[in-house]
Scaffold this active site. Structure first.
Site, PDB file in Angstrom:
ATOM      1  N   SER A  25     -10.190   2.572   3.178  1.00 34.14           N
ATOM      2  CA  SER A  25      -8.941   2.873   2.093  1.00 34.14           C
ATOM      3  C   SER A  25      -7.532   2.077   1.334  1.00 34.14           C
ATOM      4  O   SER A  25      -6.795   2.589   0.758  1.00 34.14           O
ATOM      5  CB  SER A  25      -8.134   3.463   2.493  1.00 34.14           C
ATOM      6  OG  SER A  25      -7.296   3.485   3.878  1.00 34.14           O
ATOM      7  N   LYS A  51       0.504  -1.277  -0.072  1.00 35.94           N
ATOM      8  CA  LYS A  51       0.091   0.094   0.136  1.00 35.94           C
ATOM      9  C   LYS A  51       1.075   1.526  -0.018  1.00 35.94           C
ATOM     10  O   LYS A  51       1.724   1.282   1.162  1.00 35.94           O
ATOM     11  CB  LYS A  51      -0.722   0.344   1.123  1.00 35.94           C
ATOM     12  CG  LYS A  51      -1.924   0.922   1.165  1.00 35.94           C
ATOM     13  CD  LYS A  51      -2.599   0.744   2.748  1.00 35.94           C
ATOM     14  CE  LYS A  51      -3.779   1.922   2.795  1.00 35.94           C
ATOM     15  NZ  LYS A  51      -4.761   1.975   3.499  1.00 35.94           N
ATOM     16  N   SER A  72      -9.545  -0.201   7.127  1.00 32.80           N
ATOM     17  CA  SER A  72      -9.524  -0.470   5.885  1.00 32.80           C
ATOM     18  C   SER A  72      -8.835  -1.929   5.598  1.00 32.80           C
ATOM     19  O   SER A  72      -8.263  -1.211   3.604  1.00 32.80           O
ATOM     20  CB  SER A  72      -8.250   1.029   5.593  1.00 32.80           C
ATOM     21  OG  SER A  72      -8.526   2.000   5.136  1.00 32.80           O
TER      22      SER A  72
END
Lengths: 483, 483
Positions: free
Chosen positions: B151, B76, B175
């Protein structure tokens, strides 16, 4: 109207840790800009703080030295504000739960009276970097070497009533932190800085007047002058029908005036909250007990010992116990010479004068304790007169060498041979006939004073080397024989 | 090859069926061919990935094999990766190349993993649909008109589309779990502190936790084995032993006590999801588990408490992005205030600004007690609710999300509707507990996530439960049409 001054001090002292409070970067002073700022100090994305255990330890030492409660649980908070030399956009500090709670110290005033000043608390925090506004053609340069240097902020109660008391308090704090070895105490380099909260009120009034804060004062002398100046300004203002505004003011030592920096209305809302990157610091009793055991002798205790052990005067003991390196220096010399009074006189006199003149700290003194002791021993055994000793000291200071080497090389040995002294005495009496006649004509009780002239002549002829005691005895004896 | 799990790929590499360079190249080609449909990657690290793969192959020949030797993964884009852009999905960090590796990245590198690139995400991890990214929205591989969740939407979509066998993600309010549910993959948010946060760009420090996003529980166990552990650079990382997660995968579930919180099966839950989750529970009953209804009475307070505390921390954490040292700086600032205002005004997107403003407000003088302090009290109540229930049952099971993947733009203009997406997930971040989401069926042809919640540091148990479910069912092996 008679006014009373009320002063509280906030002292920031940089702790002498090798590395920063939340990172492993060096804290050494004077490096090239931004060479001592690591990823954490630069607040790069993703970096996190880790508390320097040594900084905690030093704060606990301070707390114990000022009779304070130690916070068994202390919490780091974030103080949020934007400034270019504050890389994270917040300062990590302690607000509600500081590591050092309420304590006190006693200060001695010039009249010998002592006054107790309460300490509200002391907390740990990080220093910011520096903004440099010169040399950048309308822009500012940021040096983050200082960012993250550990500070202890020592907040007093508003217990001081004069500029002199405030500076005495600051000196005492300085003495304590340097004795503990937790701060180098170098005010010129900013290792210890002082904010003074000053207000005035009609004498006897129970309520405090509106205070102003004088920021970042970096010498004891300026503390006194800044407060005196500010007190006068506030009294003038009120007596002219004005009103003191709560604000931060800057003291300008060149103009000896304070001027407004920012008022409370413009002040930031710092939005303090507990720093989620740091866990509460938990300190147990055994940790505190270990530190208590390892504390060095503190200035007050040392002063008392100097009085008891060395029979120093209250004044000398006070002066010599204030600054640990100086106190250590004194003790070393006094032990060597076994003459504390002589050692104290020389260290507070000739040595202090030279250090002041050359702006040198005693830790960098060119004359070692061995050298000074050697010199004092030659005074004790009458090899040197006091006057010649000063000459030897001068040589020592400038060129080094032991007292014996200097005495030998320069032929400065005291003359104690009575025949040699008698020859000079006779020579003076023979050449100063007018003064001799005055001496004879004078009333006997006036003659003592006149003896000084003849003494001076002998010392001059002997280049200061004649033993003054012997000269005096012989001269008096010979002159009195003429009457 | 692309349907093999991380664990299976490890076996195939060990057998010499293909090299890491071949595997890496194949994935790089696949990403280049397909990712334009999903936009799941921000940065593709072809050169460095092939170098890492080559090194892994060479080391393997010498017998030096780590847990993840030669296995391709992606991070990420909020994990700092030395030499690669770390953007956090923001214009603010579009130019930021980290000089250092996050601890988690370093550990995965040490274990031999190959970094294919950095995955797309909601800006600064703020969002539940991956629509707040500066790099554009990510599309759900199950239906490219729908969001992948957020996210960690890029990571979830990339794993679901078989563009990479495993990714790292981060979970501040759901997330990892919510996008895992919406994309039909396995996601684990460990206990707060289980994985170091050092080098993970902070959103809300007391909530943020990294975790693996994979195709199976077995793969999650393999990833977590490398990622977990105490880090001296993160004071909040847990000093807890790291068990052998894979050793417990096949433990029996007989007698397992499962709690179903009634508040999580109430109004607002999609009937299809309710049905699939109930079916999954019955599967566990068949394995010998006992099920009972439990209550988490403060559930409705989770969203309000979270949306005070997380933005409060964020407002401070994001202060470092000021245009001074790195990141976006506005053109030709006229003065400092202009520099700050325009750099931050232009560099941050609207959701980030909204949360900074909310957080700043919540921490402001006069509002702190009503908002921040109150929310902290609620946080402790919510934690207590969980601890009470977890005394009674081994794990809690619930849906991960109230709805399956929604359409792009559907909730974009309504922040509160978007915040409701995390209603079942963010309570765990408030409590610091571990949770997993695993695929357990479909609703309207879209994946449904089952959430499994355990006590602190019960990751081995969660992985065991998830693995047993995945042995009995094949929901985790379902792939989007056409892949």
């Amino acid at each position: 109207m008679e006014w009373e001054t009320v002063i509280g001090l906030e002292i920031h002292a940089q702790l002498s840790t090798r590395t920063k409070i939340f990172s492993g970067a060096s804290t050494a002073f004077g490096a090239e800009p931004n060479t001592q700022a690591c990823a954490i100090d630069l607040a790069l994305p993703g970096t996190l703080p880790v508390v320097n255990e040594n900084a905690l330890r030093m704060a606990v030492m301070f707390g114990l030295a000022v009779n304070a409660e130690i916070g068994k649980r202390s919490v780091f908070d974030r103080k949020n504000y934007f400034y270019p030399d504050l890389p994270k956009g917040y300062q990590t500090t302690q607000l509600a739960e500081p590591i050092v709670g309420a304590g006190y110290i006693d200060i001695t005033l010039d009249d010998g009276e002592t006054r107790r000043v309460r300490i509200h608390h002391a907390h740990l925090e990080e220093d910011a970097g520096k903004s440099l506004h010169e040399d950048f053609h309308g822009m500012s340069g940021i040096d983050l070497n200082r960012a993250g240097t550990p500070l202890i902020e020592i907040v007093s109660e508003p217990d001081m009533r004069s500029a002199k008391e405030a500076s005495a308090y600051a000196r005492k704090i300085h003495a304590i932190i340097t004795t503990l070895g937790i701060c180098d105490g170098n005010m010129a380099e900013g290792s210890m800085r002082c904010d003074c909260n000053v207000s005035v009120r009609p004498k006897g009034s129970p309520t405090l007047g509106t205070r102003t804060e004088l920021k970042n004062i970096n010498s004891f002398r300026f503390i006194e002058r800044a407060i005196e100046t500010e007190v006068a300004r506030q009294i003038d203002l009120i007596e002219d029908g004005g009103r003191v505004i709560q604000e931060t003011r800057l003291y300008d030592p060149d103009k000896n005036e304070t001027r407004s920096m920012r008022s409370k209305e413009e002040a930031n809302d710092y939005r303090y909250f507990p720093c989620p990157d740091l866990l509460p610091v938990i300190i147990d009793d055994s940790y505190i007990a270990d530190i208590q055991k390892s504390l060095p002798e503190l200035p007050d205790a040392r002063k008392q010992r100097f009085i008891d052990e060395y029979q120093l005067s209250e004044y000398d003991a006070g002066v010599l116990s204030t600054y640990r390196p100086q106190a250590d220096y004194f003790e070393s010399v006094a032990k060597h010479t076994q003459d504390a009074k002589l050692s104290a006189n020389w260290i507070t006199g000739e040595l202090a004068k030279h250090l002041n003149q050359h702006d040198i700290d005693i830790t960098a003194c060119p004359v070692s304790t061995e050298q000074l002791s050697g010199l004092l021993l030659r005074i004790q055994d009458e090899t040197l007169t006091g006057k010649i000793a000063k000459t030897v000291f001068e040589v020592m200071w400038n060129d080094g060498g032991s007292a014996d080497e200097i005495i030998e090389a320069k032929g400065l040995k005291q003359v104690t041979d009575s025949a040699a002294i008698e020859a000079i005495v006779d020579q003076v009496i023979a050449s100063c006939t007018a003064q001799v006649e005055q001496y004879i004509a004078a009333e006997p009780d006036k003659r003592g004073k006149m003896l000084g002239f003849f003494m001076g002549q002998v010392m001059k002829l002997s280049q200061g080397k004649a033993n003054p005691g012997q000269v005096q005895g012989l001269m008096k004896q010979k002159l009195d024989a003429l009457t | 090859m692309f349907n093999l799990t991380l664990t299976e790929l490890a076996t195939r590499l060990a057998q010499g069926d293909f090299s890491s360079v071949e595997l890496t190249q194949a994935y790089l080609d696949r990403i280049q061919a397909l990712d334009s449909q999903y936009n799941s990657f921000i940065t593709l690290a072809a050169d460095s990935a092939l170098e890492q793969a080559k090194l892994a192959d060479e080391l393997r020949k010498k017998g030096q094999v780590g847990l993840l030797s030669g296995l391709p993964i992606a991070h990420k884009d909020l994990f700092c990766t030395a030499g690669l852009k770390t953007s956090c999905g923001s214009k603010m960090l579009d130019n930021f190349i980290s000089p250092y590796n996050a601890t988690l990245v370093e550990r995965l590198n040490q274990a031999g993993a190959v970094t294919l690139g950095k995955t797309n995400m909601d800006e600064f991890a703020m969002g539940s649909s991956n629509e707040s990214s500066y790099y554009g929205p990510v599309r759900n591989p199950w239906d490219t008109d729908r969001v992948p969740g957020g996210s960690s939407g890029g990571s979830a979509a990339a794993v679901a589309a078989r563009l990479v066998p495993a990714c790292t993600g981060s979970d501040t309010g759901g997330s990892i779990r919510q996008p895992a549910a919406l994309c039909g993959i396995t996601g684990l948010k460990p206990t707060y502190g289980r994985i170091s946060r050092y080098g993970m760009v902070a959103y809300a420090s007391s909530f943020d936790q990294a975790g693996p996003m994979t195709r199976s529980a077995e793969d999650a166990a393999l990833m977590l084995q490398v990622m977990a552990g105490l880090d001296p650079l993160d004071s909040t990382s847990a000093d807890q032993p790291v068990p052998d997660y894979r050793a417990h995968l096949n433990d029996s579930l007989a007698g397992l006590k499962i709690g179903l919180p009634k508040e999580y099966f109430a109004e607002g839950l999609d009937p299809g999801i309710a049905q699939q989750v109930q079916a999954a529970i019955q599967e566990f009953e068949r394995m010998g588990a006992q099920v009972k209804e439990v209550s988490l009475p403060n559930t409705e307070l989770c969203i309000p408490a979270y949306y005070i505390l997380a933005p409060a921390e964020a407002s401070s954490n994001l202060s470092r992005f000021d245009g001074v040292r790195y990141g976006y700086r506005c053109e030709s600032p006229v003065d400092l205030e202009d520099l700050y205002k325009r750099s931050r005004g232009e560099g941050f997107g609207s959701e980030v600004k909204r949360r900074i403003m909310v957080g700043t407000y919540a921490l402001s003088e006069g509002f702190y007690d009503a908002y921040y302090r109150k929310a902290q009290q609620i946080r402790r109540m919510i934690q207590q609710d969980f601890l009470t229930v977890l005394k009674d049952v081994d794990v809690i099971m619930a849906p991960t999300t109230p709805q399956p993947a929604f359409k792009l733009g559907e909730k974009n203009s309504d922040p509160v509707a978007m915040y409701m997406e995390d209603i079942y997930t963010l309570s765990l971040n408030l409590a610091g507990l571990p949770g997993m989401s695993i695929p357990c069926g479909q609703s309207q042809g879209l994946p449904v996530g089952l959430q499994i919640i355990g006590s602190y540091f019960s990751e081995a148990k969660l992985l065991n439960i998830a693995h047993q479910f995945q042995l009995a069912t094949d929901w985790h092996q379902q792939s989007p049409a056409g892949l």
